[in-house]
Design a protein around this motif. Structure first.
Motif, PDB file in Angstrom:
ATOM      1  N   PHE A 170      -8.300  27.065   5.423  1.00 11.10           N
ATOM      2  CA  PHE A 170      -8.093  28.161   6.367  1.00 11.10           C
ATOM      3  C   PHE A 170      -8.537  29.491   5.757  1.00 11.10           C
ATOM      4  N   THR A 187      -6.716  22.819  16.556  1.00 13.74           N
ATOM      5  CA  THR A 187      -7.345  23.679  17.555  1.00 13.74           C
ATOM      6  C   THR A 187      -6.757  25.084  17.532  1.00 13.74           C
ATOM      7  N   HIS A 188      -5.426  25.171  17.413  1.00 12.93           N
ATOM      8  CA  HIS A 188      -4.773  26.477  17.371  1.00 12.93           C
ATOM      9  C   HIS A 188      -5.240  27.307  16.172  1.00 12.93           C
ATOM     10  N   ALA A 189      -5.560  26.629  15.069  1.00  9.69           N
ATOM     11  CA  ALA A 189      -6.036  27.323  13.867  1.00  9.69           C
ATOM     12  C   ALA A 189      -7.556  27.443  13.836  1.00  9.69           C
ATOM     13  N   GLU A 190      -8.220  26.946  14.901  1.00  9.94           N
ATOM     14  CA  GLU A 190      -9.676  26.958  14.999  1.00  9.94           C
ATOM     15  C   GLU A 190     -10.336  26.237  13.818  1.00  9.94           C
ATOM     16  N   ILE A 191      -9.692  25.150  13.397  1.00 13.60           N
ATOM     17  CA  ILE A 191     -10.233  24.312  12.326  1.00 13.60           C
ATOM     18  C   ILE A 191     -11.019  23.163  12.950  1.00 13.60           C
ATOM     19  N   ASP A 192     -12.245  22.988  12.518  1.00 12.08           N
ATOM     20  CA  ASP A 192     -13.123  21.954  13.046  1.00 12.08           C
ATOM     21  C   ASP A 192     -12.670  20.588  12.548  1.00 12.08           C
ATOM     22  N   ARG A 235      -4.275  17.212  16.245  1.00 13.96           N
ATOM     23  CA  ARG A 235      -5.478  17.834  16.804  1.00 13.96           C
ATOM     24  C   ARG A 235      -5.154  19.151  17.501  1.00 13.96           C
ATOM     25  N   GLN A 284     -12.343  29.417   5.487  1.00  8.18           N
ATOM     26  CA  GLN A 284     -12.930  29.565   6.813  1.00  8.18           C
ATOM     27  C   GLN A 284     -12.887  31.018   7.280  1.00  8.18           C
ATOM     28  N   GLN A 285     -11.748  31.665   7.060  1.00  8.64           N
ATOM     29  CA  GLN A 285     -11.592  33.046   7.515  1.00  8.64           C
ATOM     30  C   GLN A 285     -12.422  34.031   6.696  1.00  8.64           C
ATOM     31  N   LEU A 326       0.530  29.767  13.420  1.00 10.78           N
ATOM     32  CA  LEU A 326      -0.412  29.292  14.432  1.00 10.78           C
ATOM     33  C   LEU A 326      -0.154  27.842  14.835  1.00 10.78           C
ATOM     34  N   THR A 327       0.330  27.034  13.889  1.00 13.89           N
ATOM     35  CA  THR A 327       0.403  25.588  14.109  1.00 13.89           C
ATOM     36  C   THR A 327       1.822  25.041  14.223  1.00 13.89           C
TER      37      THR A 327
END
Length: 448
Positions: free
Chosen positions: A135, A193-198, A189, A138-139, A120-121
């Motif tokens: 990650f 964003t690509h990994a949807e990490i805040d 950043r 989060q998932q 993803l990154t």
């Protein structure tokens, strides 16, 4: 006048009291880190953050028991692992250590969580790195609802010592989490964003050595430093011409470079580029095995003794080290690949023992084979370094109990690297480096 450095390790918490002008260690204190938590998941390696904090407080209290004047306190500790804190700075999760393997769990039929994050990154990623751990959490809905920030354990201890409620992080620790651009010295950043990490969960970054607050009686506390960089600072006599080998639970080789030599290191593979405090970079080859391989062999010998005699031996390391000293290289050497715990590039890699024959199937040959394998893995990383960096090397500096107490291993390293070997006085290199970081932060030293 004095400085204090604390090292929050995987198995112990150490502290050093330095005479500020000469950087000579006056006193050291080491307490066991007994914070490991039991888990029903074989891949989970976690520790209790509050227990670690209490141990760090005890070490600091002992170092200050003689009322010496202390100008500053620095902290370092095990890298890559993370914990979550709430808005008041309270830990709301355990510390998921660098040994945690949730990143190797299958994300899909085609990829593990670490591999999926890398896809993803476009950043290399391995299990145990903070972003891989986050990650996965989060998932799978494992990020605590009250989490306001994530941080390393060293940043957590620094935050609490400095009476803060939100952690701060320097580039040396930030890069150890992953998804970090070492050239720009910031988290990527776009990758987040690509990994949807805040990105809001990440601690604010400050320069290495920044004073982030004071303990209750006014002593300044510097932001935590990565343990690799701290060990380098505390061990080598000259930053630019020294090769540092650290053999503890894992093992790694570190060499300083003024330049960001990503192309050469990417071509070689297996070499990390990590920010160095004050500028420049450390080129690092890190093994997941190292001292753990030697511990595996020691455990095997103990189990054999217990199984056949019923005797419960507490530790066999001293005996093994004596046997290694007595053993000399010969034509019947065992060839031991000590990657028993995998590698960061290939977590499923495993060790091997080759060349077994009637003449070498002895405890002495096996011990020596393990030591040769451990040293050979580090020498392999050295061969991957850019020629311009290797040509500058003048001394091989070794640290960590895995090598400090093992004369046979030191001689093997000296032979393989072809450099004179130096053993720093006093030990506790990481604690010493953390204290030096505090000295820079307090203005006592002009630079790192």
């Amino acid at each position: 006048m004095h400085l204090i450095g604390l090292d929050i390790g995987t198995t112990s918490v150490c502290g050093a009291l330095l005479e500020a002008r000469t950087r000579r260690m006056i006193r050291s204190v080491t307490l066991d880190n007994t914070a490991a938590l039991r888990s029903s998941r074989s891949w989970e390696f976690a520790q209790d953050a509050e227990s670690i904090w209490r141990t760090a407080e005890s070490v600091l209290s002992e170092l200050r028991s003689d009322r010496a004047e202390v100008l500053g306190i620095g902290i370092t500790g095990q890298m890559h692992g993370i914990l979550y804190v709430d808005k008041e700075g309270n830990a709301v999760s355990p510390l998921y250590t660098w040994q945690d393997k949730r990143g190797d769990m299958p994300y899909s039929k085609e990829a593990t969580y670490a591999e999926q994050l890398a896809r993803l990154t476009c950043y290399p990623m391995a299990t145990g790195f903070g972003m891989a751990t986050h990650f996965y959490n989060q998932q799978n809905g494992l990020v605590p609802p009250g989490a306001s920030a994530l941080c390393t354990i060293a940043d957590y201890v620094a935050m609490r010592l400095a009476n803060r409620t939100r952690p701060l992080i320097d580039p040396t620790n930030a890069s150890g989490l992953g998804l970090y651009d070492p050239r720009l010295l910031e988290f990527d950043r776009a990758a987040l964003t690509h990994a949807e990490i805040d990105a809001g969960l990440l601690p604010e970054q400050v320069p290495s050595g920044t004073v982030i607050g004071r303990i209750k009686d006014g002593i300044p506390v510097a932001t935590a430093l990565g343990d690799n960089q701290a060990s380098f600072l505390g061990a080598v006599p000259d930053v630019r011409s020294s090769v540092l080998l650290n053999i503890g639970t894992g093992s790694q080789i570190s060499v300083y470079s003024d330049a960001y030599c990503a192309d050469e290191c990417r071509t070689a593979g297996g070499i990390d580029i990590r920010p160095f405090p004050g500028g420049g970079y450390l080129l690092v080859g890190a093994s997941l095995s190292g001292g753990k391989s030697y511990a595996l062999l020691e455990r095997f010998f103990r189990e054999v003794i217990t199984s056949f005699t019923g005797s419960d031996e507490s530790s066999l390391y001293e005996t093994m080290n004596r046997m290694a000293e007595a053993e000399t290289a010969d034509e019947f050497e065992l060839k031991v690949n000590t990657r028993f715990f995998g590698t960061r590039a290939d977590p499923l890699a495993r060790g091997t023992i080759d060349g077994v024959c009637p003449d070498n199937w002895t405890p002495g040959h096996l011990i020596r084979g393990f030591l040769e394998g451990m040293a050979g893995e580090l020498a392999g990383y050295y061969d991957l370094l850019p020629p311009s960096v290797r040509e500058r090397a003048k001394a091989l500096v070794v640290s960590g109990n895995g090598v400090r107490r093992n004369g046979a291993l030191r001689r093997i390293l000296e032979r393989l690297f072809g450099l004179p070997l130096l053993l720093p006085d006093g030990g506790e290199e990481a604690s010493r480096g953390a204290a030096i970081c505090a000295g820079v932060g307090c203005g006592l030293y002009a630079s790192f």
